[in-house]
Motif scaffolding. Structure first.
Motif, short mmCIF file in Angstrom:
data_model
loop_
_atom_site.label_atom_id
_atom_site.label_comp_id
_atom_site.label_asym_id
_atom_site.label_seq_id
_atom_site.Cartn_x
_atom_site.Cartn_y
_atom_site.Cartn_z
N GLN A 9 0.83 -1.21 0.00
CA GLN A 9 0.00 0.00 0.00
C GLN A 9 0.86 1.25 0.00
O GLN A 9 0.55 2.23 -0.66
CB GLN A 9 -0.94 -0.01 1.19
CG GLN A 9 -2.05 -1.02 1.07
CD GLN A 9 -2.92 -1.06 2.30
OE1 GLN A 9 -2.59 -0.50 3.34
NE2 GLN A 9 -4.05 -1.74 2.18
N GLN A 12 2.24 1.68 -3.49
CA GLN A 12 1.21 2.19 -4.39
C GLN A 12 0.97 3.67 -4.13
O GLN A 12 0.84 4.45 -5.08
CB GLN A 12 -0.09 1.42 -4.22
CG GLN A 12 -1.16 1.89 -5.18
CD GLN A 12 -2.40 1.02 -5.15
OE1 GLN A 12 -2.42 -0.02 -4.52
NE2 GLN A 12 -3.43 1.46 -5.83
N GLU A 68 -2.51 -8.98 -8.89
CA GLU A 68 -2.79 -7.77 -8.11
C GLU A 68 -1.92 -6.60 -8.58
O GLU A 68 -2.39 -5.47 -8.67
CB GLU A 68 -2.57 -8.02 -6.62
CG GLU A 68 -3.66 -8.84 -5.97
CD GLU A 68 -5.01 -8.15 -6.00
OE1 GLU A 68 -5.08 -6.92 -5.78
OE2 GLU A 68 -6.00 -8.85 -6.24
N ASN A 69 -0.67 -6.87 -8.92
CA ASN A 69 0.21 -5.81 -9.41
C ASN A 69 -0.28 -5.27 -10.75
O ASN A 69 -0.27 -4.06 -10.98
CB ASN A 69 1.65 -6.31 -9.52
CG ASN A 69 2.29 -6.46 -8.17
OD1 ASN A 69 1.93 -5.79 -7.21
ND2 ASN A 69 3.25 -7.36 -8.07
N ARG A 72 -3.22 -3.03 -10.01
CA ARG A 72 -2.81 -1.73 -9.45
C ARG A 72 -2.27 -0.80 -10.53
O ARG A 72 -2.63 0.37 -10.60
CB ARG A 72 -1.75 -1.94 -8.37
CG ARG A 72 -2.30 -2.48 -7.09
CD ARG A 72 -1.22 -2.55 -6.02
NE ARG A 72 -1.69 -3.31 -4.89
CZ ARG A 72 -1.32 -4.57 -4.60
NH1 ARG A 72 -0.42 -5.18 -5.34
NH2 ARG A 72 -1.83 -5.19 -3.56
N HIS A 75 -5.03 0.37 -12.75
CA HIS A 75 -5.83 1.40 -12.08
C HIS A 75 -5.15 2.76 -12.17
O HIS A 75 -5.78 3.76 -12.52
CB HIS A 75 -6.04 0.99 -10.61
CG HIS A 75 -6.77 1.99 -9.79
ND1 HIS A 75 -8.11 2.21 -9.90
CD2 HIS A 75 -6.32 2.87 -8.85
CE1 HIS A 75 -8.48 3.17 -9.06
NE2 HIS A 75 -7.41 3.58 -8.42
#
Length: 95
Positions: A9, A12, A68-69, A72, A75
């Motif tokens: 987190q 990110q 997940e990477n 991210r 996004h």
């Protein structure tokens, strides 16, 4: 919350601060460049394969992290391109 989740987190959040300037800081030339950014076809195929494995419930821990990477980064890219479109709309005098 695990240390790995917290670190992820934080990473990110750092990328968001670096890659997501306020739209008033983006020139029309930069906006056009940002809109050309995309994942290479090999990455798109990899994301689709990982997604399919995820739907089947057969992802390994490493594959889940990779997916997940990708999510991210996708996004962040989506937000950046949205801001770029806003700059170009404003540049053309469209509200």
């Amino acid at each position: 919350m695990s240390l790995q989740t917290l670190a992820s987190q934080n990473l990110q959040a750092i990328w968001e601060r670096v890659l997501l300037p306020d739209r008033t800081q983006i020139s029309p030339e930069q906006a056009r460049y940002f809109l050309r950014l995309k994942f290479p076809n090999s990455n798109v195929r990899r994301m689709r394969a990982l997604s399919a494995k995820g739907k089947r419930g057969t992802l390994t821990c490493e594959e889940d992290e990779a997916l997940e990477n990708y999510i991210r980064v996708g996004h962040l890219l989506g937000i950046l391109q949205s801001r770029a479109r806003q700059v170009l709309r404003t540049d053309r005098g469209v509200s």
